[in-house]
Design an enzyme around this catalytic site. Structure first.
Site, mmCIF file in Angstrom:
data_model
loop_
_atom_site.group_PDB
_atom_site.id
_atom_site.type_symbol
_atom_site.label_atom_id
_atom_site.label_comp_id
_atom_site.label_asym_id
_atom_site.label_seq_id
_atom_site.Cartn_x
_atom_site.Cartn_y
_atom_site.Cartn_z
ATOM 1 N N GLY A 1 13.182 -8.223 -11.883
ATOM 2 C CA GLY A 1 12.208 -9.293 -11.768
ATOM 3 C C GLY A 1 12.861 -10.650 -11.623
ATOM 4 N N GLY A 2 12.869 -11.155 -10.379
ATOM 5 C CA GLY A 2 13.271 -12.536 -10.165
ATOM 6 C C GLY A 2 14.753 -12.823 -10.259
ATOM 7 N N CYS B 1 0.721 3.436 -9.459
ATOM 8 C CA CYS B 1 -0.252 4.065 -8.575
ATOM 9 C C CYS B 1 -1.598 4.201 -9.300
ATOM 10 C CB CYS B 1 0.296 5.448 -8.239
ATOM 11 S SG CYS B 1 -0.596 6.295 -6.968
ATOM 12 N N GLY C 1 0.819 -1.215 0.000
ATOM 13 C CA GLY C 1 0.000 0.000 0.000
ATOM 14 C C GLY C 1 0.850 1.260 0.000
ATOM 15 N N LEU C 2 2.034 1.175 -0.602
ATOM 16 C CA LEU C 2 2.917 2.336 -0.751
ATOM 17 C C LEU C 2 3.180 3.112 0.540
ATOM 18 C CD1 LEU C 2 1.586 3.563 -4.208
ATOM 19 C CD2 LEU C 2 3.904 2.746 -3.757
ATOM 20 N N THR D 1 5.916 -5.535 -10.013
ATOM 21 C CA THR D 1 5.357 -6.864 -9.717
ATOM 22 C C THR D 1 4.185 -7.216 -10.655
ATOM 23 O OG1 THR D 1 3.949 -5.850 -8.045
ATOM 24 C CG2 THR D 1 6.019 -6.788 -7.290
ATOM 25 N N LYS E 1 9.367 3.563 -14.656
ATOM 26 C CA LYS E 1 9.224 2.146 -14.279
ATOM 27 C C LYS E 1 7.849 1.637 -14.683
ATOM 28 C CE LYS E 1 9.769 -1.124 -10.493
ATOM 29 N NZ LYS E 1 10.165 -1.281 -9.096
HETATM 30 C C1 LIG Z 1 7.801 -5.668 -0.554
HETATM 31 C C2 LIG Z 1 7.948 -4.986 -1.863
HETATM 32 C C3 LIG Z 1 7.739 -3.614 -1.955
HETATM 33 C C4 LIG Z 1 7.862 -2.952 -3.164
HETATM 34 N N1 LIG Z 1 7.682 -1.603 -3.238
HETATM 35 C C5 LIG Z 1 7.879 -0.937 -4.403
HETATM 36 C C6 LIG Z 1 7.790 0.467 -4.473
HETATM 37 O O1 LIG Z 1 7.554 1.161 -3.490
HETATM 38 N N2 LIG Z 1 7.981 1.080 -5.674
HETATM 39 C C7 LIG Z 1 8.276 0.358 -6.801
HETATM 40 O O2 LIG Z 1 8.463 0.951 -7.851
HETATM 41 N N3 LIG Z 1 8.376 -0.995 -6.759
HETATM 42 C C8 LIG Z 1 8.186 -1.653 -5.594
HETATM 43 N N4 LIG Z 1 8.321 -3.012 -5.551
HETATM 44 C C9 LIG Z 1 8.648 -3.749 -6.781
HETATM 45 C C10 LIG Z 1 10.145 -4.050 -6.875
HETATM 46 O O3 LIG Z 1 10.878 -2.860 -6.965
HETATM 47 C C11 LIG Z 1 10.433 -4.918 -8.110
HETATM 48 O O4 LIG Z 1 10.034 -4.225 -9.269
HETATM 49 C C12 LIG Z 1 9.708 -6.250 -8.063
HETATM 50 O O5 LIG Z 1 9.684 -6.763 -6.756
HETATM 51 C C13 LIG Z 1 10.323 -7.296 -8.983
HETATM 52 O O6 LIG Z 1 11.651 -7.560 -8.654
HETATM 53 P P1 LIG Z 1 12.103 -8.836 -7.731
HETATM 54 O O7 LIG Z 1 11.519 -10.061 -8.347
HETATM 55 O O8 LIG Z 1 13.604 -8.795 -7.765
HETATM 56 O O9 LIG Z 1 11.563 -8.575 -6.374
HETATM 57 C C14 LIG Z 1 8.189 -3.690 -4.337
HETATM 58 C C15 LIG Z 1 8.391 -5.062 -4.239
HETATM 59 C C16 LIG Z 1 8.286 -5.727 -3.032
HETATM 60 C C17 LIG Z 1 8.512 -7.197 -2.989
#
Ligand SMILES: Cc1cc2nc3c(=O)[nH]c(=O)nc-3n(C[C@H](O)[C@H](O)[C@H](O)COP(=O)(O)O)c2cc1C
Ligand SMILES: Cc1cc2nc3c(=O)[nH]c(=O)nc-3n(C[C@H](O)[C@H](O)[C@H](O)COP(=O)(O)OP(=O)(O)OC[C@H]3O[C@@H](n4cnc5c(N)ncnc54)[C@H](O)[C@@H]3O)c2cc1C
Ligand SMILES: Cc1cc2nc3c(=O)[nH]c(=O)nc-3n(C[C@H](O)[C@H](O)[C@H](O)COP(=O)(O)OP(=O)(O)OC[C@H]3O[C@@H](n4cnc5c(N)ncnc54)[C@H](O)[C@@H]3O)c2cc1C
Ligand SMILES: Cc1cc2nc3c(=O)[nH]c(=O)nc-3n(C[C@H](O)[C@H](O)[C@H](O)COP(=O)(O)O)c2cc1C
Ligand code: FES
Ligand code: FES
Lengths: 308, 266, 308, 266
Positions: free
Chosen positions: A242-243, A129, A73-74, A192, A164
């Site tokens: 991502g991943g 958002c 929820g940001l 995500t 992004k």
């Molecule tokens: C707990 C959590 C909080 C996140 N908060 C944000 C955020 O505030 N702003 C944003 O652009 N992406 C946010 N993301 C997305 C990550 O920056 C990233 O794009 C996404 O998790 C995919 O990468 P990963 O597989 O390496 O986690 C969040 C991801 C997670 C898991």
């Protein structure tokens, strides 16, 4: 010597492994911790105009060994309090990309203006958002809105602007094109993937928000496909997310077209030591490929595909 | 830095099998949760339809338990759960108390004793001599004094109103015991002002102190940064920290982060 | 006695576990094999107007323990040869849903007309085919095209029409609404999620087609989210697909809103015995939940969410 | 029905370390591939930028090998790979020969001998007595006759043109050997018309026959149905089938599926 330095437009990072937004990103000391652990740079938590507590818990659900679902929820301390956090990270030497979110283009522009003097090296626009006028759909799903927001921020700041993108669209390259035309300096992909966890005994979604975003190993092929598609249609640099959990994963993103990458989930699943471990793996991978520079590999799989 | 919680954290739905009113404001809920846990660790307790909170395990055996103090709405709703209530549990997360010391002083303030009790019991089981200094606002709020007597070399009580034991703060009792010597470790959990005093006493007497710390928690996986405390994350680097680490932290005893991540006074 | 019977509109299956399209679906004997192994019903391979060889190999890439990426290229024997396969499956007692694909609405209608006399119990429209006039985007990404195709097929046949949707869209429920308004009897969700596998040593995508579709465990949360969102916006029954490997997974889909489910990848990862194993697991899950009927659980997580 | 290929199938990029021209139309490529394999199993061989084909392992030890016959474009390009060429390998997939029989007749036709060779060598290593009946169009196309002599009780050859051994089909030789008796198993691989005759001979003599079968393959994981053969999938239920199963299959020796899934004559 193997050169892990990564260039994203005019910016240069000591290695291509950046901390993704939302992970270790609320406190400046944590950002610095990721940098000290070996990250090439760090992206801040997405910061809004006001402090936000975010959703109630549960905000995160582990999905087996496949990844996490989250709906935070940001939460964020707000743009008034946050410069102090950036200062702490900058003081320790960490290059910080400032992530921002707002429900309108003007909101984004104001935040960018406020971010600029804090010493961030770039602004990343989190377009996930829900937009103010829309019916709950995200800004990042509408090319016109992406262009409007990008233009507004482009005007408000001299810093490089990274846009992004969300993978929850029919054609992510269309959004990337919109951002490029509107003056973006780089595309970050992906945020995500929309997902859900249900508890069958309790007969309800686990996350307080119901729907959440999937991250971690499960989404790597999705992120790779997005970077691949974007690379075929825009010229500005791409930052892949991502991943990612290994040097090999990084290499795959780079071959698909990324100039740098971000790590999120892996910081939890593999601990923050993941940065130094992946750096070492990357060096090994490169030398076994007979290459000393990452930059010549950027997008190389596109050429590879056309060779017989 | 500990191993990743990735391998232990999957959520299970557990049924509350017993509810014990420990003090007027504190309740223990017992439930079967299959995963192995160690004293010091915590779980995330989810009352479906409501919030999810970190709770130290006050019982770490097969039938686990958490001891909940009535604070805000969520803790009140959790502690009103009766036998048969289904709760979501994930974890255990975090690090544990080092159980190797042989002469341990346990300094508990209020519900802080919850996390110290299973650690003391297990250390006693392994042959250690454990002395307790337990504080509470008033006699009826004294937690686990009866539970701990069988494993105690001595139990010293302190109450703010003098209704049991020493009249005043437990830190006065702890100060005296520590300065008398004979301990190779002090374990403490309670309000941070209290813990700061225990740390100072330990430092004066050159006895290592270990304190269990609370911060806002969301993911409890080392991901979200909600629990940031200086360069540490309480969910993975803690909740148990050596005293010298805590003493070096500007925030300890002074400030913590609210759910938005802003620093606010503790 | 626990009742595993599943009703999808007017159709009734002995259990809710159907074989997904494209798995064991080219030969009638294989379809029958899945039914004999315990499937409640089977969906044919997607059949087109002409025989198609599909793409060259590699057409499938295993992604660790997370799933598969595939780009088969819609190989199929064509509608002229296929009725004989359906006959074989029907003769053995298997309820067969006939899946079809075409680049135009008329093409779909013709195939539906040809399918009807073969004894299939329903027609499933695979809308993941690139549409004839479009720029490579899929029919299933455009609500107007979804409506047009559904209407054409609705007119061409009296059989129940299931519309199978792709998750590669901004808002899948919008597509489901379009299908419902155009007369669809059920929604099947989801098809595979766009993904990519790159080989870092060979510097090229692994699949001959480059991009592919991700299936298996990795996509379960994505499929669940889609079913959840569709359930909130349409009234017709939903058939859930994506990453199902256990009775618990099925239960999650049902609680999210599915009346039946389809299994694809699990037939490979868990062998065809997965149907009988999941049936047994489902019976156990239901009795431990104190329920004897699946149908009362359909969508129950939506209600669950609103209770305190 | 075998276990899932899910656990063994991850692709690796291997480097061709040796290339051996076995006959004018047949080449063996050797490469290091770490996974354990058993005689009878196959791998998917991918020449990057080109198609990927199923190939039986003609060597199953640490340094594995496939023996490729020039057929269409893809097999020709694969067999022209030299040392240093990088190829994608996944598998091994499929079942294996049962190596327990003690008196084995091996009937190989053309490149079909490729899969039989490592099975025969391993059975011999375990003490079995192995007799060979090998057929080819002409003497120069005879595969692995020299390789197999060291493990053979006897090697009987047959060529269509009479340039080596019996003048005519190898089935005539096999027929005679089987009817003379003394075998507790017959293994065969080659054109399906040939295998049908071997099956018939085995049935007449009540000797169990095992045949290795080829069908179109795409996934090789039991997913796509490309390799459907009656109620079986050659990639997971085969490629080795007992004779009585093959005899019961209408399609065996008569029809197979083309890449679109249509039945066409073999
Ligand atoms: C707990 C959590 C909080 C996140 N908060 C944000 C955020 O505030 N702003 C944003 O652009 N992406 C946010 N993301 C997305 C990550 O920056 C990233 O794009 C996404 O998790 C995919 O990468 P990963 O597989 O390496 O986690 C969040 C991801 C997670 C898991
Ligand atoms: C590692 C750890 C172990 C804990 N063990 C116990 C225990 O054994 N027994 C016990 O009674 N309590 C324990 N707590 C405290 C507990 O998690 C709650 O903070 C407390 O119950 C108050 O919650 P509330 O929502 O009812 O109160 P509120 O009135 O809503 O909040 C009161 C204060 O609680 C804190 N709080 C609220 N939500 C959270 C959260 N998600 N994470 C951390 N703090 C929060 C905030 O500081 C808030 O100001 C522990 C906390 C942590 C971090
Ligand atoms: C389990 C198995 C093991 C095999 N082992 C060997 C071996 O050890 N040595 C060897 O030389 N060959 C082997 N083959 C056959 C090989 O896979 C090819 O079929 C053959 O090399 C011809 O391929 P091509 O593309 O060059 O010929 P093409 O001229 O393109 O095709 C000739 C015929 O080969 C068949 N074919 C083409 N592609 C495939 C495919 N993906 N899967 C199956 N058949 C196909 C078709 O029937 C086609 O009509 C095996 C096949 C299978 C199924
Ligand atoms: C090899 C393969 C082939 C497929 N072919 C088709 C197809 O022809 N038509 C179709 O509608 N879906 C097809 N699909 C998608 C599946 O029916 C299903 O929607 C998807 O795989 C998700 O389910 P799963 O995770 O259980 O595999 C195919 C999937 C796979 C893996
Ligand atoms: S609660 Fe510790 S990092 Fe999220
Ligand atoms: S090749 Fe056997 S099922 Fe795909």
């Amino acid at each position: 010597m193997t050169e892990l330095k990564a260039e994203v437009g005019t910016l240069s990072f000591r290695n291509p492994l950046l901390l993704a937004s939302g992970i270790w990103g609320e406190s400046g000391r944590s950002l610095l911790g990721a940098y000290e652990a070996g990250a090439g740079g760090v992206v801040s938590k997405s910061i809004g105009a006001e402090p936000r507590a975010g959703y109630p818990n549960p905000t995160v659900e582990q999905y087996g060994q496949w990844g996490f679902l989250n709906a935070m929820g940001l939460p964020n301390p707000g743009i008034a309090a946050y410069p102090e956090e950036i200062r702490i990270a900058r003081q320790g030497g960490a290059p910080v990309v400032g992530s921002i979110f707002a429900p309108t283009a003007e909101g984004f522009a104001e935040l960018a203006t406020a971010m600029e003097p804090t010493g961030v090296c770039a602004i990343e626009l989190n377009l996930s958002c829900p937009h103010a006028k829309g019916l709950g759909s995200e800004i990042g799903q509408d090319p016109a809105l992406v262009a409007e927001v990008t233009k507004a921020v482009r005007k408000a700041t001299k810093l490089p602007v990274w846009v992004k993108l969300t993978p929850n669209v029919a054609d992510i390259a269309l959004l990337a094109e919109a951002a490029e035309r509107a003056g973006a300096d780089a595309i970050t992909a992906i945020n995500t993937v929309r997902g859900l966890a249900i508890d069958p005994i309790l007969r309800r979604p686990v996350l307080a928000n119901g729907l959440g975003g999937l991250s971690g190993p499960a989404i790597k092929p999705i992120g790779l496909a997005c970077v691949w598609q974007i690379f075929e249609r825009v010229k500005i640099p791409i930052v892949g997310v991502g991943g990612i959990r290994s040097g090999r994963d990084v290499l795959e993103y780079i071959l698909a077209g990324a100039r740098a990458v971000q790590l999120g989930t892996a910081v939890a699943t593999d601990t923050v030591r993941v940065f130094s471990r992946i750096s070492a793996e990357l060096e090994k991978e490169l030398s076994s490929l007979g290459t000393t520079s990452l930059s010549e590999l950027v997008g190389a799989a596109h050429a590879g595909r056309d060779q017989a | 830095m500990n191993a990743s919680p990735w391998d232990s954290g999957l959520r299970e739905v557990c049924t509350v099998v017993a509810r014990e009113q420990e003090t007027p404001s504190t309740v223990t809920l017992r439930f079967e949760y299959s995963k192995e846990a160690h004293p010091g660790q915590f779980v995330m307790v989810w009352l479906p339809g409501d919030d999810e909170l970190p709770m130290s395990l006050s019982y770490t055996g097969r039938e686990k338990g958490v001891t909940v103090k009535a604070m805000g709405d969520t803790s009140r709703r959790i502690l009103s759960a009766g036998p048969g209530t289904k709760i979501g549990i994930r974890g255990p997360y975090g690090n544990r108390f080092d159980l190797s010391p042989q002469h341990i002083l346990v300094v508990g303030g209020g519900s802080g004793t919850a996390v110290l009790a299973p650690a003391a019991e297990e250390a006693h089981g392994q042959g250690a001599e454990v002395t307790f200094a337990l504080g509470a606002t008033t006699a009826r709020e004294m937690l686990f004094a009866d539970r701990l007597r069988p494993v105690a070399k001595a139990v010293h009580l302190a109450t703010d109103d003098g209704s049991a034991g020493h009249h005043g703060y437990v830190t006065a009792v702890a100060d005296r015991l520590i300065s008398e010597g004979g301990f190779d470790a002090v374990w403490t959990c309670g309000p941070e002002v209290m813990m700061r005093k225990v740390l100072a006493a330990g430092e004066r007497a050159s006895v290592p102190v270990f304190g269990s710390v609370e911060r806002q928690m969301k993911c409890s996986l080392g991901l979200c940064d909600a629990c940031a405390l200086g360069p540490y994350h309480v969910c993975i680097d803690g909740p148990v920290f050596p005293g010298h680490v805590l003493r070096g932290l500007e925030e300890f005893g002074r400030s913590k982060r609210d759910p938005s991540g802003r620093l606010v006074p503790v």
